[in-house]
Each structure stands twice: as C-alpha cells, then as structure tokens.
Design a protein around this motif. Structure first.
Motif, short mmCIF file in Angstrom:
data_model
loop_
_atom_site.label_atom_id
_atom_site.label_comp_id
_atom_site.label_asym_id
_atom_site.label_seq_id
_atom_site.Cartn_x
_atom_site.Cartn_y
_atom_site.Cartn_z
N SER A 162 0.40 6.41 1.16
CA SER A 162 -0.79 7.22 0.89
C SER A 162 -2.04 6.38 0.65
O SER A 162 -3.15 6.86 0.83
CB SER A 162 -0.53 8.13 -0.32
N ASP A 163 -1.85 5.13 0.24
CA ASP A 163 -3.00 4.26 -0.02
C ASP A 163 -3.56 3.61 1.25
O ASP A 163 -4.71 3.19 1.28
CB ASP A 163 -2.63 3.15 -1.01
N TRP B 24 0.81 -1.22 0.00
CA TRP B 24 0.00 0.00 0.00
C TRP B 24 0.85 1.28 0.00
O TRP B 24 0.53 2.27 0.63
CB TRP B 24 -0.98 0.00 1.17
N ILE B 25 1.96 1.21 -0.72
CA ILE B 25 2.85 2.35 -0.90
C ILE B 25 2.56 3.01 -2.23
O ILE B 25 2.41 2.33 -3.25
CB ILE B 25 4.34 1.93 -0.85
N ASP B 26 2.47 4.33 -2.24
CA ASP B 26 2.31 5.06 -3.50
C ASP B 26 3.61 4.93 -4.30
O ASP B 26 4.69 5.28 -3.83
CB ASP B 26 2.00 6.53 -3.22
N ALA B 27 3.50 4.42 -5.51
CA ALA B 27 4.68 4.14 -6.33
C ALA B 27 5.49 5.40 -6.64
O ALA B 27 6.72 5.36 -6.76
CB ALA B 27 4.27 3.45 -7.63
N ASP B 28 4.81 6.54 -6.78
CA ASP B 28 5.51 7.77 -7.15
C ASP B 28 6.17 8.44 -5.95
O ASP B 28 7.33 8.85 -6.01
CB ASP B 28 4.53 8.75 -7.81
N PRO C 254 -4.23 4.79 4.52
CA PRO C 254 -5.32 5.40 5.30
C PRO C 254 -6.70 5.13 4.71
O PRO C 254 -7.66 4.87 5.44
CB PRO C 254 -4.97 6.89 5.28
N ALA C 255 -6.81 5.17 3.38
CA ALA C 255 -8.10 4.90 2.75
C ALA C 255 -8.50 3.43 2.94
O ALA C 255 -9.68 3.13 3.17
CB ALA C 255 -8.03 5.23 1.26
N LEU C 256 -7.52 2.55 2.86
CA LEU C 256 -7.79 1.12 3.09
C LEU C 256 -8.29 0.89 4.50
O LEU C 256 -9.28 0.17 4.73
CB LEU C 256 -6.52 0.32 2.84
N LEU C 257 -7.63 1.50 5.49
CA LEU C 257 -8.03 1.31 6.89
C LEU C 257 -9.42 1.89 7.15
O LEU C 257 -10.23 1.28 7.85
CB LEU C 257 -7.00 1.97 7.82
N ALA C 258 -9.71 3.05 6.55
CA ALA C 258 -11.04 3.65 6.71
C ALA C 258 -12.11 2.72 6.13
O ALA C 258 -13.19 2.55 6.72
CB ALA C 258 -11.08 5.01 6.03
N ARG C 259 -11.81 2.10 5.00
CA ARG C 259 -12.78 1.17 4.40
C ARG C 259 -12.97 -0.06 5.28
O ARG C 259 -14.10 -0.54 5.46
CB ARG C 259 -12.29 0.76 3.01
N LEU C 260 -11.87 -0.58 5.84
CA LEU C 260 -11.98 -1.74 6.72
C LEU C 260 -12.80 -1.43 7.96
O LEU C 260 -13.56 -2.27 8.46
CB LEU C 260 -10.58 -2.21 7.13
N ARG C 261 -12.66 -0.21 8.50
CA ARG C 261 -13.42 0.16 9.68
C ARG C 261 -14.92 0.24 9.40
O ARG C 261 -15.73 0.03 10.29
CB ARG C 261 -12.90 1.48 10.23
N PHE D 101 3.86 -5.68 -4.26
CA PHE D 101 4.75 -5.60 -3.11
C PHE D 101 6.16 -5.96 -3.56
O PHE D 101 6.37 -6.40 -4.70
CB PHE D 101 4.29 -6.55 -1.99
N ARG D 102 7.12 -5.75 -2.70
CA ARG D 102 8.51 -6.09 -3.00
C ARG D 102 8.98 -7.20 -2.09
O ARG D 102 8.69 -7.20 -0.88
CB ARG D 102 9.43 -4.87 -2.81
#
Length: 234
Positions: free
Chosen positions: A180-181, A171-175, A183-190, A202-203
């Motif tokens: 940055s990705d 969930w890392i922004d490639a640029d 917080p939105a994921l966690l908000a959706r999970l909540r 992922f790496r």
C-alpha cells in the motif's frame, strides 16, 4: 512518360549518384559462368574513399541468387582506420549494386559505451553502499551489487533477479501485508525524479526485520521505468 520528363529524372538520378555521401558502385557480370568477368561500370566519389570491392565470387552469387547480402565490415582504402559496411544487391539481369556505409563514428560510440559500461560495473560492484535496480511497474529486481545481496542475507545476485521487492517487505504495509505504501512512493518519484535518505524497514532472507536509509532515482530505458535504490543500514 514524356521524353523531357524522363531526361530530367535521369539527370537527377545521376546527380544523386555523384553527390551522395554514401559510397555507391555498379558492376556488370560480362560472363555469367566467370565471376572474374565482373567489371565496374559506375563508381561515385564517396565510393573511391571507401573499402575495396568485395570478392568477385561473392558478388556473382548475389546476381545469381537475386538476394541482397551484407558482405561485412572492411577498412577504408585511403584511411585504414575508417570502417565501412558493404551491402550488395542484384540489378537484373547481370549487374550488382554496392553500398559502402562509413560506420567509423558508430563503432567509436559503441566502444565508448562499452568502456563506460565496464567502468560503471566496476564502481557498482565495488561500492560500499548496497545498490539495487528494480522495475518500477512490476517491482522485480533487475540488478544488485554484492553489498545489497549481503544486506538481505543472500549469497549472490542470482538469488534475487526476477524476485519482487515485496518478498523482502520493502514498502509493505505492516498490518495488511500489501504494498500500500509503494503507489504513493512511485507517484512521488514521478513528480520529483529522486528522493533522498528515506527511512524504511525490510526483512532479510532469514526473516530478521532491519532498518535502512534509502535514496531513490527514477529513470527510463526504452520507455520502461526503473528505480535505482542506494541503501545504508541504520
């Protein structure tokens, strides 16, 4: 205090002693120099089904020291399958009180929880899916199975514990290289509590970029949020 009020309180105390579901007893040490001189002067009905009275020397020491003591666990007198804890406390100047607490059901629940934990651990370790658990707040790994460590190119879970998911590009922004990705994921999970089969990159430990599908589940333990992730390579 008025005599009638004192008599009323005494009566209530006696009723409480007799009706209490927890075993209680009072013993008096008749000769301070002789622990064997301890005599039972009060014993409620619940105590009669509880364990034997502890050794006289232990009880005499509680009276002498003036300090309460946990005297351990003992089997019941009527039913040895039942288990009681025994707590002794001093009643100056020459008495000791005993409380017998039935912990049979508590110990059964603990055994069931331990057995459940063992079954969970076996399934967790043997799963063909890559599984991890990480702290939702600070994003650090708290548990992983062998398939997950292999997915990241590592030799064992000890190499991951305490490390952040950020280190492997989850969930890392490639640029920008920032999370940055997340917080939105966690908000959706909540809101939804679980998310099924989301694609991500992922790496590995060696720096290879890979893709996977992941299902996520948010759960709480002692007011702390954790995320369970189940990964499949694509």
């Amino acid at each position: 205090m008025a005599p009638h009020r004192f008599a009323e309180i005494t009566q209530h105390a006696e009723e409480f002693f007799e009706l209490a579901p927890i075993g209680m007893a009072i013993l008096r040490l008749e000769d301070p120099a002789e622990p064997a001189s301890l005599r039972i002067i009060a014993l409620n009905p619940a105590a009669r089904a509880a364990s034997d009275v502890p050794a006289a020397a232990q009880l005499a020491e509680v009276i002498r020291s003036g300090v309460p003591a946990n005297l351990g666990e003992r089997p019941g007198q009527d039913d040895p399958a039942r288990l009681f804890t025994v707590t002794a406390f001093p009643i100056p100047p020459d008495c000791v009180g005993l409380v017998f607490e039935d912990i049979t059901e508590r110990r059964k629940q603990q055994r069931r929880a331990q057995e459940s934990e063992i079954r969970y651990r076996k399934i967790f370790e043997a799963s063909t899916a890559a599984i991890c658990i990480f702290n939702a707040h600070n994003r650090t790994f708290v548990d992983t199975n062998p398939r997950f460590t292999a997915l990241l190119g590592l030799g064992g879970a000890s190499q991951l514990l305490g490390k952040k998911i950020d280190a492997f590009g989850f969930w890392i922004d490639a640029d920008s290289g920032h999370v940055s990705d997340y917080p939105a994921l966690l908000a959706r999970l909540r809101m939804e509590h679980s998310i099924r089969e989301v694609a991500l990159t992922f790496r590995t430990f060696g720096g290879q970029v890979r893709r996977a599908l992941v299902s996520l589940e948010l759960f709480e333990v002692e007011d702390a949020e954790y995320i369970l992730g189940i990964f499949w390579r694509v």
